[in-house]
Each structure stands twice: as structure tokens, then as C-alpha cells.
Write a protein that holds these residues in place. Structure first.
Motif, PDB file in Angstrom:
ATOM      1  N   GLU A 246      10.419  14.985  20.659  1.00  9.42           N
ATOM      2  CA  GLU A 246       9.478  13.944  21.092  1.00  9.42           C
ATOM      3  C   GLU A 246       9.193  12.965  19.944  1.00  9.42           C
ATOM      4  O   GLU A 246       9.181  11.750  20.149  1.00  9.42           O
ATOM      5  CB  GLU A 246       8.184  14.586  21.609  1.00  9.42           C
ATOM      6  CG  GLU A 246       8.375  15.264  22.959  1.00  9.42           C
ATOM      7  CD  GLU A 246       7.204  16.130  23.406  1.00  9.42           C
ATOM      8  OE1 GLU A 246       7.044  16.300  24.622  1.00  9.42           O
ATOM      9  OE2 GLU A 246       6.456  16.647  22.546  1.00  9.42           O
TER      10      GLU A 246
ATOM     11  N   PHE B  61       1.295  11.118  23.064  1.00  7.74           N
ATOM     12  CA  PHE B  61       2.469  11.513  22.277  1.00  7.74           C
ATOM     13  C   PHE B  61       3.136  12.803  22.780  1.00  7.74           C
ATOM     14  O   PHE B  61       4.300  13.053  22.481  1.00  7.74           O
ATOM     15  CB  PHE B  61       2.086  11.694  20.798  1.00  7.74           C
ATOM     16  CG  PHE B  61       1.570  10.439  20.138  1.00  7.74           C
ATOM     17  CD1 PHE B  61       2.055   9.188  20.492  1.00  7.74           C
ATOM     18  CD2 PHE B  61       0.589  10.505  19.153  1.00  7.74           C
ATOM     19  CE1 PHE B  61       1.587   8.028  19.883  1.00  7.74           C
ATOM     20  CE2 PHE B  61       0.112   9.361  18.524  1.00  7.74           C
ATOM     21  CZ  PHE B  61       0.612   8.107  18.903  1.00  7.74           C
ATOM     22  N   ASP B  62       2.395  13.627  23.511  1.00  9.26           N
ATOM     23  CA  ASP B  62       2.947  14.867  24.055  1.00  9.26           C
ATOM     24  C   ASP B  62       3.691  14.523  25.346  1.00  9.26           C
ATOM     25  O   ASP B  62       3.177  14.672  26.448  1.00  9.26           O
ATOM     26  CB  ASP B  62       1.796  15.860  24.313  1.00  9.26           C
ATOM     27  CG  ASP B  62       2.268  17.142  24.983  1.00  9.26           C
ATOM     28  OD1 ASP B  62       3.488  17.387  25.018  1.00  9.26           O
ATOM     29  OD2 ASP B  62       1.402  17.901  25.483  1.00  9.26           O
ATOM     30  N   LEU B  63       4.923  14.066  25.195  1.00 11.09           N
ATOM     31  CA  LEU B  63       5.657  13.442  26.303  1.00 11.09           C
ATOM     32  C   LEU B  63       5.828  14.365  27.515  1.00 11.09           C
ATOM     33  O   LEU B  63       5.791  13.905  28.648  1.00 11.09           O
ATOM     34  CB  LEU B  63       7.034  12.947  25.829  1.00 11.09           C
ATOM     35  CG  LEU B  63       7.033  11.887  24.713  1.00 11.09           C
ATOM     36  CD1 LEU B  63       8.456  11.523  24.329  1.00 11.09           C
ATOM     37  CD2 LEU B  63       6.267  10.638  25.133  1.00 11.09           C
ATOM     38  N   ASN B  64       6.050  15.655  27.287  1.00  5.78           N
ATOM     39  CA  ASN B  64       6.288  16.537  28.442  1.00  5.78           C
ATOM     40  C   ASN B  64       5.046  17.347  28.838  1.00  5.78           C
ATOM     41  O   ASN B  64       5.102  18.203  29.720  1.00  5.78           O
ATOM     42  CB  ASN B  64       7.480  17.472  28.184  1.00  5.78           C
ATOM     43  CG  ASN B  64       7.190  18.480  27.078  1.00  5.78           C
ATOM     44  OD1 ASN B  64       6.117  18.439  26.469  1.00  5.78           O
ATOM     45  ND2 ASN B  64       8.145  19.348  26.798  1.00  5.78           N
TER      46      ASN B  64
ATOM     47  N   MET C 168       7.989   3.022  26.354  1.00  6.05           N
ATOM     48  CA  MET C 168       7.686   4.460  26.442  1.00  6.05           C
ATOM     49  C   MET C 168       6.189   4.712  26.250  1.00  6.05           C
ATOM     50  O   MET C 168       5.566   5.452  27.014  1.00  6.05           O
ATOM     51  CB  MET C 168       8.484   5.227  25.378  1.00  6.05           C
ATOM     52  CG  MET C 168       8.358   6.731  25.493  1.00  6.05           C
ATOM     53  SD  MET C 168       9.124   7.600  24.095  1.00  6.05           S
ATOM     54  CE  MET C 168      10.855   7.323  24.404  1.00  6.05           C
ATOM     55  N   ILE C 169       5.620   4.059  25.232  1.00  3.32           N
ATOM     56  CA  ILE C 169       4.188   4.245  24.952  1.00  3.32           C
ATOM     57  C   ILE C 169       3.342   3.669  26.089  1.00  3.32           C
ATOM     58  O   ILE C 169       2.371   4.290  26.527  1.00  3.32           O
ATOM     59  CB  ILE C 169       3.798   3.594  23.597  1.00  3.32           C
ATOM     60  CG1 ILE C 169       4.502   4.300  22.424  1.00  3.32           C
ATOM     61  CG2 ILE C 169       2.289   3.598  23.393  1.00  3.32           C
ATOM     62  CD1 ILE C 169       4.006   5.685  22.086  1.00  3.32           C
TER      63      ILE C 169
ATOM     64  N   ILE D 248       3.608  18.412  20.258  1.00  5.88           N
ATOM     65  CA  ILE D 248       4.516  17.287  20.010  1.00  5.88           C
ATOM     66  C   ILE D 248       5.714  17.886  19.277  1.00  5.88           C
ATOM     67  O   ILE D 248       5.597  18.346  18.135  1.00  5.88           O
ATOM     68  CB  ILE D 248       3.852  16.187  19.151  1.00  5.88           C
ATOM     69  CG1 ILE D 248       2.559  15.687  19.808  1.00  5.88           C
ATOM     70  CG2 ILE D 248       4.817  15.024  18.940  1.00  5.88           C
ATOM     71  CD1 ILE D 248       1.720  14.756  18.925  1.00  5.88           C
TER      72      ILE D 248
ATOM     73  N   HIS E  45      12.235  10.654  19.582  1.00  3.70           N
ATOM     74  CA  HIS E  45      12.302   9.615  20.629  1.00  3.70           C
ATOM     75  C   HIS E  45      11.276   8.512  20.373  1.00  3.70           C
ATOM     76  O   HIS E  45      11.596   7.322  20.470  1.00  3.70           O
ATOM     77  CB  HIS E  45      12.041  10.212  22.019  1.00  3.70           C
ATOM     78  CG  HIS E  45      13.217  10.956  22.554  1.00  3.70           C
ATOM     79  ND1 HIS E  45      14.468  10.397  22.662  1.00  3.70           N
ATOM     80  CD2 HIS E  45      13.338  12.232  23.014  1.00  3.70           C
ATOM     81  CE1 HIS E  45      15.310  11.278  23.162  1.00  3.70           C
ATOM     82  NE2 HIS E  45      14.646  12.410  23.380  1.00  3.70           N
ATOM     83  N   MET E  46      10.046   8.902  20.040  1.00  2.17           N
ATOM     84  CA  MET E  46       8.980   7.899  19.870  1.00  2.17           C
ATOM     85  C   MET E  46       9.206   7.047  18.624  1.00  2.17           C
ATOM     86  O   MET E  46       9.039   5.832  18.658  1.00  2.17           O
ATOM     87  CB  MET E  46       7.610   8.579  19.829  1.00  2.17           C
ATOM     88  CG  MET E  46       7.188   9.101  21.184  1.00  2.17           C
ATOM     89  SD  MET E  46       5.535   9.826  21.188  1.00  2.17           S
ATOM     90  CE  MET E  46       5.796  11.371  20.337  1.00  2.17           C
TER      91      MET E  46
ATOM     92  N   ARG F  17       3.178   6.018  28.880  1.00  2.00           N
ATOM     93  CA  ARG F  17       2.302   7.159  28.583  1.00  2.00           C
ATOM     94  C   ARG F  17       0.824   6.761  28.648  1.00  2.00           C
ATOM     95  O   ARG F  17      -0.012   7.550  29.083  1.00  2.00           O
ATOM     96  CB  ARG F  17       2.629   7.725  27.190  1.00  2.00           C
ATOM     97  CG  ARG F  17       4.013   8.324  27.056  1.00  2.00           C
ATOM     98  CD  ARG F  17       4.224   9.518  27.942  1.00  2.00           C
ATOM     99  NE  ARG F  17       3.224  10.552  27.693  1.00  2.00           N
ATOM    100  CZ  ARG F  17       2.938  11.535  28.518  1.00  2.00           C
ATOM    101  NH1 ARG F  17       3.536  11.619  29.685  1.00  2.00           N
ATOM    102  NH2 ARG F  17       2.030  12.440  28.211  1.00  2.00           N
TER     103      ARG F  17
ATOM    104  N   CYS G 193      -0.755   3.038  20.393  1.00  2.01           N
ATOM    105  CA  CYS G 193      -1.213   3.292  21.765  1.00  2.01           C
ATOM    106  C   CYS G 193      -2.691   2.937  21.933  1.00  2.01           C
ATOM    107  O   CYS G 193      -3.300   3.243  22.942  1.00  2.01           O
ATOM    108  CB  CYS G 193      -0.956   4.734  22.160  1.00  2.01           C
ATOM    109  SG  CYS G 193      -1.673   5.932  21.041  1.00  2.01           S
TER     110      CYS G 193
END
Length: 212
Positions: A125, A113-116, A68-69, A121, A128-129, A72, A188
Motif C-alpha cells: 500500500e 491510507f489503509d487501502l484494503n 487514488m487519494i 498500512i 502504491h501511494m 479514498r 488527503c
């Protein structure tokens, strides 16, 4: 690429780059074209590193393992969202990734970190992280409950305006008070050892850098 074009590209990218000198930019351009070379031969026409090639570099070179990271981070480098990291995105991304100021790194990490991409955040989110980045521990308890508790603890420490989510301002204030919170939701950025090895290797002779 002929010598004249390469020289012009190096000059342009050096001018726009705060953290690398001309020699370092030249080395990173050479490395970029070495890495893209194989892909170009296979696909005929490629403008840069695709998601898989880029994730491979993050994994093999910087020891990243969180899918996931890594995804991103790829999006953070791929500023024009065309599915490839081109040479200027490569240089400007690495500039922050390897040598960014605290301000630049905070902005970069927050975007990761701001997935959407809504500027916050959210609890979801964070959940999930954290679930993704924590080692799976065999236990009888429901691991999700432990992660929910961790989200609440994190919010208590970082959510300065108490609205149940983190704005950049919340995040920035928390990180300035405690720098360890920079990567609160997953690694990250490269660790110092990987960063040093990468720079020592690439800024010596990029043609030898073929173990990716």
C-alpha cells in the motif's frame, strides 16, 4: 426543502457536530443542496454527491490531484458505502477535514491510507501511494527501486513494533513525534490556504459559491 424541515435538519446536524456552529452548519447545508441541485435535475432522484461530483469538489476547491487519494477521501466521507455522500456525511466529513483535532485527523488519514481496510498500512500500500503521489522524474534509474528504498526508510521511521507494516498505533506514535508524517503517503487534507478560502467564501454567502 421548506424552511421548517431545513431548520430541523440544521438543529439535528449542529447537535451532532463538534466543530461547526449553527450558522456554519446552515451555510454548509445550503452549499450541499446547491451542489446536488444540478445532479438531482439530471438524474431525477439523488440522495447526495456521487463519486464524480465529490472528486470534482476536492479537485477544484482543495486542489487535490491524486486519483487514488481522492477516491479514498470519498470513501472516508461515504460512511454507509452507498456510493453517495449525503448531507449528514457531508457535514461530519467536513468537520474533520477542515477543523478536526489531531486525533480525528490521524484516524481519518490512517483510514485513507489503509487501502484494503484491514487495519494496517502494508508495504504494498505504501508503494502504491508513494508511486502515485510522487512527481514522475525522467531519469535513467528504475523509479520503482527509489520508491522501494523510500518505503524501507519510512518503515524504519514509523514501524515501532518492527512487524513490516504500520498499525494505527505505529502511525499514531510516529505522527505525535513528527506531525509532518500525518500525510506521509499523500495529501488527503486541505492545505491552509484552500481551507481559509473555502471557509471565507462559504460562511459568507453560500449562494455565491457556484464556481465549482
Amino acid at each position: 426543502m421548506n424552511r421548517k424541515k431545513l431548520q430541523k435538519l440544521t438543529d439535528t446536524l449542529t447537535k451532532n457536530c463538534k466543530h461547526f456552529n449553527k450558522f456554519e452548519v446552515q451555510c454548509l447545508i445550503n452549499l450541499f443542496y446547491n451542489l446536488v441541485g444540478d445532479v438531482t435535475e439530471r438524474q431525477g432522484m439523488v440522495t447526495g454527491l456521487d463519486r464524480n461530483a465529490f472528486r470534482n469538489i476536492l479537485h477544484m476547491t482543495f486542489g487535490m490531484t491524486d486519483d487514488m487519494i481522492m477516491d479514498r477521501v470519498f470513501r472516508g466521507f461515504d460512511k454507509d458505502n452507498d456510493g453517495c455522500v449525503n448531507v449528514s456525511e457531508w457535514i461530519s466529513g467536513l468537520s474533520v477535514f477542515l477543523r478536526g483535532t489531531l486525533e480525528e485527523k490521524m484516524k481519518y488519514c490512517f483510514e485513507v491510507f489503509d487501502l484494503n481496510g484491514d487495519g494496517f498500512i502494508s508495504k504494498e500500500e505504501m508503494f502504491h501511494m508513494l508511486k502515485n503521489s510522487l512527481l514522475k522524474q525522467p531519469s535513467e534509474e528504475d523509479p520503482d527501486e527509489g520508491i522501494k528504498d523510500l518505503v524501507e526508510i519510512t518503515l524504519k521511521k514509523m514501524d515501532h513494533d518492527h512487524d513490516g507494516k504500520l498499525s494505527f498505533s505505529d502511525y499514531e506514535q510516529a505522527v505525535r513525534e513528527e506531525t509532518l508524517l500525518l500525510e506521509a503517503f499523500g495529501p488527503c487534507l486541505p492545505d491552509p490556504k484552500s481551507e481559509m478560502e473555502f471557509e471565507a467564501h462559504v460562511f459568507k454567502d453560500p449562494n455565491e459559491f457556484n464556481d465549482i
